[in-house]
Enzyme design. Structure first.
Site, PDB file in Angstrom:
ATOM      1  N   ARG A  65       0.824  -1.205   0.000  1.00 48.75           N
ATOM      2  CA  ARG A  65       0.000   0.000   0.000  1.00 48.75           C
ATOM      3  C   ARG A  65       0.860   1.258   0.000  1.00 48.75           C
ATOM      4  O   ARG A  65       0.543   2.253  -0.666  1.00 48.75           O
ATOM      5  CB  ARG A  65      -0.920  -0.004   1.222  1.00 48.75           C
ATOM      6  CG  ARG A  65      -1.888   1.183   1.275  1.00 48.75           C
ATOM      7  CD  ARG A  65      -2.967   0.931   2.307  1.00 48.75           C
ATOM      8  NE  ARG A  65      -3.920   2.021   2.362  1.00 48.75           N
ATOM      9  CZ  ARG A  65      -3.916   2.976   3.274  1.00 48.75           C
ATOM     10  NH1 ARG A  65      -2.996   2.973   4.237  1.00 48.75           N
ATOM     11  NH2 ARG A  65      -4.814   3.934   3.252  1.00 48.75           N
ATOM     12  N   HIS A  69       0.700   4.418  -2.673  1.00 49.52           N
ATOM     13  CA  HIS A  69       0.507   5.795  -2.241  1.00 49.52           C
ATOM     14  C   HIS A  69       1.703   6.679  -2.592  1.00 49.52           C
ATOM     15  O   HIS A  69       1.548   7.896  -2.714  1.00 49.52           O
ATOM     16  CB  HIS A  69       0.207   5.833  -0.747  1.00 49.52           C
ATOM     17  CG  HIS A  69      -1.202   5.441  -0.415  1.00 49.52           C
ATOM     18  ND1 HIS A  69      -1.942   6.061   0.565  1.00 49.52           N
ATOM     19  CD2 HIS A  69      -2.006   4.491  -0.947  1.00 49.52           C
ATOM     20  CE1 HIS A  69      -3.139   5.511   0.623  1.00 49.52           C
ATOM     21  NE2 HIS A  69      -3.196   4.542  -0.283  1.00 49.52           N
ATOM     22  N   ASN A  97      -3.322   8.992   4.308  1.00 48.46           N
ATOM     23  CA  ASN A  97      -2.133   8.351   4.885  1.00 48.46           C
ATOM     24  C   ASN A  97      -2.064   8.397   6.406  1.00 48.46           C
ATOM     25  O   ASN A  97      -1.492   7.499   7.030  1.00 48.46           O
ATOM     26  CB  ASN A  97      -0.869   9.014   4.328  1.00 48.46           C
ATOM     27  CG  ASN A  97      -0.718   8.819   2.831  1.00 48.46           C
ATOM     28  OD1 ASN A  97      -1.226   7.859   2.263  1.00 48.46           O
ATOM     29  ND2 ASN A  97      -0.037   9.753   2.177  1.00 48.46           N
ATOM     30  N   HIS A 196      -6.344  -5.441  -2.521  1.00 46.46           N
ATOM     31  CA  HIS A 196      -7.203  -5.506  -1.341  1.00 46.46           C
ATOM     32  C   HIS A 196      -7.536  -6.937  -0.935  1.00 46.46           C
ATOM     33  O   HIS A 196      -8.326  -7.155  -0.016  1.00 46.46           O
ATOM     34  CB  HIS A 196      -8.493  -4.716  -1.576  1.00 46.46           C
ATOM     35  CG  HIS A 196      -8.300  -3.235  -1.506  1.00 46.46           C
ATOM     36  ND1 HIS A 196      -9.286  -2.326  -1.828  1.00 46.46           N
ATOM     37  CD2 HIS A 196      -7.226  -2.501  -1.141  1.00 46.46           C
ATOM     38  CE1 HIS A 196      -8.824  -1.096  -1.669  1.00 46.46           C
ATOM     39  NE2 HIS A 196      -7.567  -1.185  -1.250  1.00 46.46           N
TER      40      HIS A 196
END
Length: 324
Positions: A65, A69, A97, A196
């Protein structure tokens, strides 16, 4: 996971080699960038990730993740790793975040090992790209070739992080547009959303879905409501739930089966299977783990090539948390 499926996932990189070579042909990154300057870097990174995942399986999802990001905010430049300074407010405390992205200490530890072996040579951005690949593979997912040569950003932007990262309430149209802005296709978006299949999420990010969405399995909603009360605020906001309740620590295609059963944890997840353009692809991924693994590997390759700093741009940070 069946042995045949595992073998398929582990050989994805070999099967895709011709595609992967062409995907970045002529680009600024290279498979041999550190072959002379730091030949052991990939082994050092994998060992560091393996240690972290062995201590906490969830950390694999967290590292993956973090890479997403990073790349979605001004490219894959390690900017997410920078702490705030007196001259800029960085990305760590942006809405998507703050109290959410984790694993910075893992990257710090790997960076220290890399610096000990090859001082001032390997960028934090490249370490993160390698770590994300290894995290997926160590959780049972595919592997792929990581092209290297990224350099590290000299600054970071909280406002850009707030603007460029799709949220859990995003519509399908918004998701397609935001991924498209990064040069990623709707198919890439649906494949990358399969990340996910691992990890956990905070109640605050899925509360609206389990109480207000109509396209949700009632039993699933009730289960999630047991640990995520409707009233916002307090400790319950941070209560965790697995994004994929079937196999939360295994990188597989169960995420897509969940969507077909209206058990997507985020509104944005269920948008991929809600009578729209991605329904057919979700069905294919649900029934074909190898297809999902191959597409995910391709999409990660493309995402990892978003606007890298190369050549004389940026720098190679000695400490991932601050500029030199």
């Amino acid at each position: 996971m069946a042995a045949a499926t595992v073998r398929c996932l582990l050989t994805i990189a070999v099967v895709l080699a011709p595609f992967l070579a062409g995907a970045t042909a002529g680009g600024p990154l290279s498979t041999s960038f550190y072959s002379k300057k730091c030949p052991n870097v990939q082994g050092i990174v994998r060992a560091g990730v393996a240690s972290a995942v062995a201590a906490e399986r969830r950390m694999g999802a967290s590292i993956l993740r973090m890479f997403f990001h990073d790349c979605f905010v001004n490219g894959c430049d390690g900017s997410i790793l920078l702490d705030d300074t007196s001259t800029f407010t960085g990305e760590k405390n942006a809405g998507p975040n703050a109290n959410s992205v984790r694993g910075f200490e893992v990257i710090d530890a790997i960076k220290a090992q890399v610096e000990a072996a090859c001082n001032a040579t390997v960028s934090c951005a490249d370490i993160l790209a390698l770590a994300a690949r290894d995290a997926v593979n160590l959780l049972g997912g595919p592997t792929w070739t990581v092209y290297l040569g990224r350099r590290d950003a000299l600054t970071a932007s909280q406002s850009d992080a707030n603007a460029n990262l799709p949220g859990p309430g995003s519509s399908l149209a918004t998701l397609v547009a935001m991924f498209g802005n990064k040069g990623l296709s709707p198919r890439d978006m649906t494949a990358l959303s399969g990340a996910h299949t691992v990890g956990q999420a905070r109640c605050a990010t899925f509360r609206d879905r389990i109480y207000n969405d109509a396209n949700i399995n009632a039993t699933f909603a009730s289960l999630r409501q047991q640990t995520c009360p409707q009233a916002a605020g307090g400790a319950s906001d941070a209560a965790l739930a697995p994004i994929d309740a079937q196999t939360p620590e295994a990188f597989d295609n169960a995420y897509y089966t969940n969507l077909m059963g209206k058990r997507g944890l985020f509104h944005s997840d269920q948008e991929l299977f809600n009578g729209g353009s991605q329904d057919a692809l979700v069905k294919k991924y649900s029934g074909n783990a190898g297809m999902f693994a191959a597409d995910f590997a391709k999409a990660m390759m493309r995402m990892g090539a978003i606007s890298p700093l190369t050549g004389a741009q940026g720098e190679v940070r000695l400490n991932c948390r601050k500029v030199n």
